[in-house]
Design a protein around this motif. Structure first.
Motif, PDB file in Angstrom:
ATOM      1  N   SER A 160     -23.806  11.906   7.721  1.00  0.00           N
ATOM      2  CA  SER A 160     -23.844  13.096   6.871  1.00  0.00           C
ATOM      3  C   SER A 160     -24.886  14.074   7.431  1.00  0.00           C
ATOM      4  CB  SER A 160     -24.229  12.692   5.451  1.00  0.00           C
ATOM      5  OG  SER A 160     -25.596  12.332   5.445  1.00  0.00           O
ATOM      6  N   PRO A 161     -24.731  15.370   7.130  1.00  0.00           N
ATOM      7  CA  PRO A 161     -25.625  16.387   7.695  1.00  0.00           C
ATOM      8  C   PRO A 161     -27.100  16.075   7.440  1.00  0.00           C
ATOM      9  CG  PRO A 161     -23.803  17.423   6.547  1.00  0.00           C
ATOM     10  CD  PRO A 161     -23.662  15.961   6.318  1.00  0.00           C
ATOM     11  N   LYS A 162     -27.371  15.523   6.284  1.00  0.00           N
ATOM     12  CA  LYS A 162     -28.768  15.258   5.961  1.00  0.00           C
ATOM     13  C   LYS A 162     -29.335  14.168   6.861  1.00  0.00           C
ATOM     14  CE  LYS A 162     -31.668  14.216   1.998  1.00  0.00           C
ATOM     15  NZ  LYS A 162     -31.672  12.797   1.774  1.00  0.00           N
ATOM     16  N   ILE A 163     -28.538  13.129   7.078  1.00  0.00           N
ATOM     17  CA  ILE A 163     -28.979  12.031   7.940  1.00  0.00           C
ATOM     18  C   ILE A 163     -29.084  12.520   9.387  1.00  0.00           C
ATOM     19  CG2 ILE A 163     -28.492   9.671   8.671  1.00  0.00           C
ATOM     20  CD1 ILE A 163     -28.737   9.463   5.838  1.00  0.00           C
ATOM     21  N   GLU A 177     -29.956  15.333  10.392  1.00  0.00           N
ATOM     22  CA  GLU A 177     -31.232  16.038  10.523  1.00  0.00           C
ATOM     23  C   GLU A 177     -32.387  15.052  10.724  1.00  0.00           C
ATOM     24  OE1 GLU A 177     -33.330  18.903   7.462  1.00  0.00           O
ATOM     25  OE2 GLU A 177     -31.193  19.381   7.750  1.00  0.00           O
ATOM     26  N   GLN A 178     -32.373  13.988   9.905  1.00  0.00           N
ATOM     27  CA  GLN A 178     -33.402  12.953  10.063  1.00  0.00           C
ATOM     28  C   GLN A 178     -33.345  12.344  11.449  1.00  0.00           C
ATOM     29  OE1 GLN A 178     -33.464   9.765   7.208  1.00  0.00           O
ATOM     30  NE2 GLN A 178     -33.201  11.144   5.479  1.00  0.00           N
TER      31      GLN A 178
END
Ligand code: ATP
Ligand code: MG
Lengths: 627, 234
Positions: free
Chosen positions: B166-169, B171-172
């Motif tokens: 997912s986009p959030k992951i 980024e991480q």
């Protein structure tokens, strides 16, 4: 009541050794994916060495040191075996590994007799544990109490080893995915060797701990290995907890089965196993396996029916074989008939294995059923030979219908083990049902009718039946049924999707192979004039496998060549050397390592390399070889 | 050069997959290997760590020719590999998974401890005794990177770390990779996702049908939309 308690406790004591050996087998399988048939041999050598060492070393300390040293010494032998033999066959198909370790077992059986002699050896009792304790008026040997405690203790230690040490974590990781473990910088070779050493140590310890309870002898390897197979299959291959639970279950079934069904106590265990496998094919504590590896290179060489010339060549060979009585004596003719009968047997297994991809480790079951079918018809119904030969194999057919239904639900190692288990059921019925089968004494005096009573005429009969049977199987191989069977073997999913009922096709093949094997068994009775439980024994099942593999499992005619070469060799060995098992075992080992394609396979490769134009498909073959 | 790959040719059976692939990674650099589905990125990585049996060419890592060495020896020399399909040990806990990857500290390479990795991937720290099989895809991806870092590698091959996340992951993940770089780990990363590659890489090679067809810095590639459109799915 107290009697039952003691019976239960003594069952628990027997479970200890069984658990040690089974957990060793399970641990080895988990990481190396090898089902180590030689595990029973290591168990036996552990017992023999412990016998010698405890005789030599005095006192309480000497006794226990002897037990531990014996197990360590056998583990060291295991390390050598792993490094010299197993490392060469880790990538081979499962069946070859099973066979190589079986070859090893044969060798060990002769070696222990050479070293320790053929007689039973009674070991020292454990110092300080010679007495018994009183349980509600019944005696339980102190040593049994020790074993009852030892089992869970070892389970606990193994649990700690696998949960709390780096080595244990690596082993568990490798059990799941050994390539990734290597990709994280772990040297697998070292890991495999140490795992094998631990497994063998446990087996040998199990054997060594038996000496105060049981005599040591040179047949204990096969007895324990069958029990151990049952235990790991019930418990789940690769699961130590499963091995423990199943060892207890099997030992208690033994302890109480004897009381309840004295005649069929062995059968009971195999029935439980069959039920477990049908309900949970991967065992009580096991995990479903990824699909087994393919059978050896089965998809490589295109099979085709024989050309006209080749048919003629076969006919000429057959006529030449039929002319044998013109110049050979009775002894040779009897051997010739035996070879012909084994050609039928091998061809039937070959049909199942090579065409169907179903590698049975218990094909002797059907041979034995055919034999006993004939013997019973002749003895109890007094039927003439031809009627017996026609009806007797029906017993093999019925056996194959029943057993096959269960077996085709499994594949790979589990299929092999279940077939073995069914064969052992047949064997143990033959062995235990003395009133009907005569047990170990067999059934004697079943001779052919007068018209085939001479060696020459019986030889002709055998040759005719063999030619018909082999021809029939070959015809079936290239019939629509044969194509469906091969489709199932090569890509089960795809063939199911084009509407082949895969299980049904495999079941049918199982039944065909079983019936033909039974025919061979039926003929065999008239050759020998008698039947014994060994007609359904493990050794015979393995003989059949060796014949097929020796000839070459990827070829159509391999079984024939394998049967002739192997049988002739075996008969020759038995008459020329005392150490036939040693030599035979060595041959099996060398064969698996050096010629995994078998004799016919090797011939085809050589032919393709040196005479590429010699056959119609020479070009295609050369292309394959060039790869 | 930290790693240089010369004239690498690889085969699966009769199929010729890689043709004279040339790659190099300098000390402390992040190089992206870009290419479409089936272009040969994973095969390149697997060939470098010795997991493809049939290959020819020369692979030099820290001045040492490792072409003929077995996988475990290459990895022990400090070349970490994170496979595309993650390959988490599902029956082992997070901490046990890390233990499998642990290797002794190595001179000249940053050292990682469990605690340091739990700071880099805080999610993992919260599930130390969870079984690998019970983690989400993103958590598994972090674990597989952390597991490789436990071997204290000086260079890591990362095969499509952003795939399926997912986009959030994602980024991480980019943040974690940049931290690795800051610590001094050289990285060769394969990607289809140009946006992700842009966040982390210094230089770029593009592979198509088993051949390297473009080489340059990230800025140079940004200036050539034609190349991007011809060789990458955007
Ligand atoms: N085990 C294998 N056997 C045969 N061919 C394979 C095998 N693995 C990959 N290939 C083929 O090799 C080529 C390169 O595959 P590879 O996995 O290296 O591509 P990739 O760039 O990593 O693709 P993706 O983005 O899908 O991961 C593909 O054509 C693929 O079909
Ligand atoms: Mg890939």
């Amino acid at each position: 009541m107290s009697f039952y308690v003691v019976q239960f406790l003594s069952g628990l004591a027997s479970a200890a050794s069984l658990f040690l050996v089974a957990s060793g087998l399970s641990i080895i399988f988990g990481v190396t994916r090898i089902v180590n048939f030689a595990h029973g041999a290591f168990y036996m050598v552990g017992a023999y060495l412990a016998y010698t060492l405890t005789e030599q070393l005095a006192g309480t300390f000497g006794f226990w040191a002897g037990i531990v040293l014996a197990a360590l010494a056998v583990a060291a032998i295991g390390v050598v075996v792993e490094m010299v033999l197993l490392r060469r066959i880790y990538r081979s198909p499962e069946l070859f590994q099973l066979l190589a370790t079986f070859g090893l077992t044969l060798m060990v059986e002769d070696l222990v007799v050479l070293i320790w002699g053929p007689d039973d050896l009674l070991g020292r009792r454990a110092p300080g544990m010679r007495g018994a304790i009183d349980i509600f008026g019944q005696n339980l040997p102190t040593y049994d109490v020790f074993l009852i405690v030892l089992g869970p203790l070892v389970l606990g230690l193994l649990w700690l080893l696998f949960r709390r040490t780096r080595w244990g974590i690596l082993v568990r990781a490798a059990t799941q995915d050994r390539d990734t473990v290597a990709a994280l910088g772990v040297n697998q070779k070292w890991l495999f060797t140490s795992v094998f050493a631990l497994g063998v140590f446990l087996a040998a310890l199990g054997g060594a701990l038996q000496i105060p309870r049981d005599a040591v002898n040179h047949t204990m390897d096969l007895r324990i290995i069958v029990d151990v197979f049952v235990v790991v299959v019930i418990g789940g291959l690769g699961s130590i907890t499963g091995a423990f639970v199943a060892a207890v279950l099997v030992s208690e079934l033994n302890a109480f089965g004897i009381l309840v069904f004295p005649k069929i106590s062995i059968v009971l265990i195999f029935l439980v196993m069959a039920v477990v496998l049908v309900v949970r094919p991967w065992g009580l504590f096991g995990k479903p396996e990824a699909p087994a590896r393919q059978m050896p290179g089965l998809t490589v060489r295109p099979w085709r029916p024989l050309s006209v010339n080749e048919r003629l060549a076969f006919l000429v060979l057959l006529i030449a074989a039929a002319a044998l009585p013109l110049f050979a004596g009775n002894y040779v003719l009897t051997i010739g008939a035996e070879i012909a009968i084994f050609a039928i047997f091998a061809a039937s297994l070959h049909f199942m294995m090579a065409v169907g991809g179903l590698a049975s480790f218990g094909h002797a079951a059907y041979f034995g059923l055919g034999s006993y079918g004939v013997a019973m018809l002749a003895k109890f119904a007094g039927l003439p030979m031809v009627a017996c030969l026609l009806l007797g194999p029906l017993m093999g057919l019925i056996g194959a219908v029943v057993f096959g239904w269960f077996c085709v639900r499994l594949s790979g190692v589990y299929f092999a083990m279940l077939t073995l288990a069914f064969a052992q059921i047949v064997w143990s019925i033959a062995f235990q049902w003395v009133e009907v089968t005569g047990g170990d004494n067999g059934m004697l005096g079943i001779w052919p009718d007068a018209w085939v009573a001479t060696p020459a005429t019986f030889y002709w009969l055998s040759l005719t039946v063999a030619a018909l049977a082999v021809g029939g199987l070959r015809w079936l191989t290239f019939s629509p049924f044969g194509y469906a069977l091969r489709a199932m073997r090569d890509s089960p999913l795809r063939s199911e999707s084009v509407g082949i009922d895969g299980k049904r096709v495999q079941w049918a093949a199982f039944v065909v192979a079983g019936t033909v094997a039974a025919l061979a068994g039926a003929m065999f009775v008239y050759l020998k004039g008698s039947v014994f439980p060994d007609n359904a024994g493990i050794a015979l099942s393995v003989d059949a496998l060796v014949m097929v593999l020796l000839g070459g499992v990827e070829t159509v005619s391999g079984a024939l060549v394998g049967a002739i070469v192997y049988k002739a060799l075996a008969i020759w060995l038995v008459s020329y050397t005392e150490l036939s098992k040693l030599v035979l075992g060595a041959i099996i080992v060398v064969m698996v390592v050096a010629f995994p394609k078998g004799l016919v396979g090797m011939w085809e490769v050589l032919q393709a390399r040196y005479w590429p134009g010699a056959t119609a498909s020479g070009k295609a073959r050369r292309a394959e070889v060039a790869e | 050069m930290k790693l240089s790959v010369n004239a690498l040719n690889s085969f699966y059976g009769p199929a010729h997959i890689l043709f004279d692939v040339e790659l190099d990674v300098a000390e402390g650099e992040v190089v992206a290997l870009l290419g479409r589905n089936g272009a040969g990125k994973s095969t390149t990585f697997r060939s470098i760590v010795g997991l493809v049996a049939q290959r020819s060419g020369r692979i030099v890592f820290e001045g040492r020719d490792v072409t003929r060495e077995p996988t475990h020896a290459i990895v022990r020399a400090g070349l970490g590999y994170v496979p595309e399909d993650r390959r988490i040990f599902t029956d082992l806990t997070v901490e046990e998974n890390l233990e499998v990857g642990r290797q002794p500290p190595r001179a000249g390479a940053p050292q990682w401890t469990r605690d340091k990795l739990f700071t880099l991937f805080p999610n993992l720290g919260e599930m130390r005794s969870r079984l690998g099989g019970r983690m989400s895809g993103g958590e598994q991806q972090m674990l597989t990177i952390a597991r490789t870092l436990m071997g204290n590698p000086s260079l890591v091959l990362l095969d499509e770390p952003s795939e399926g996340l997912s986009p959030k992951i994602v980024e991480q993940m980019a943040h974690a990779i940049l931290t690795m770089k800051k610590e001094g780990v050289s990285i060769l990363v394969s990607e289809q996702n140009l946006h992700f590659a842009r966040l982390i890489s210094d230089r770029v090679s593009i592979i198509e049908r088993g051949r390297i067809c473009y080489r340059g810095t990230m800025e140079e590639l940004e200036a050539r939309p034609d190349i991007r459109d011809a060789h990458l799915a955007v």
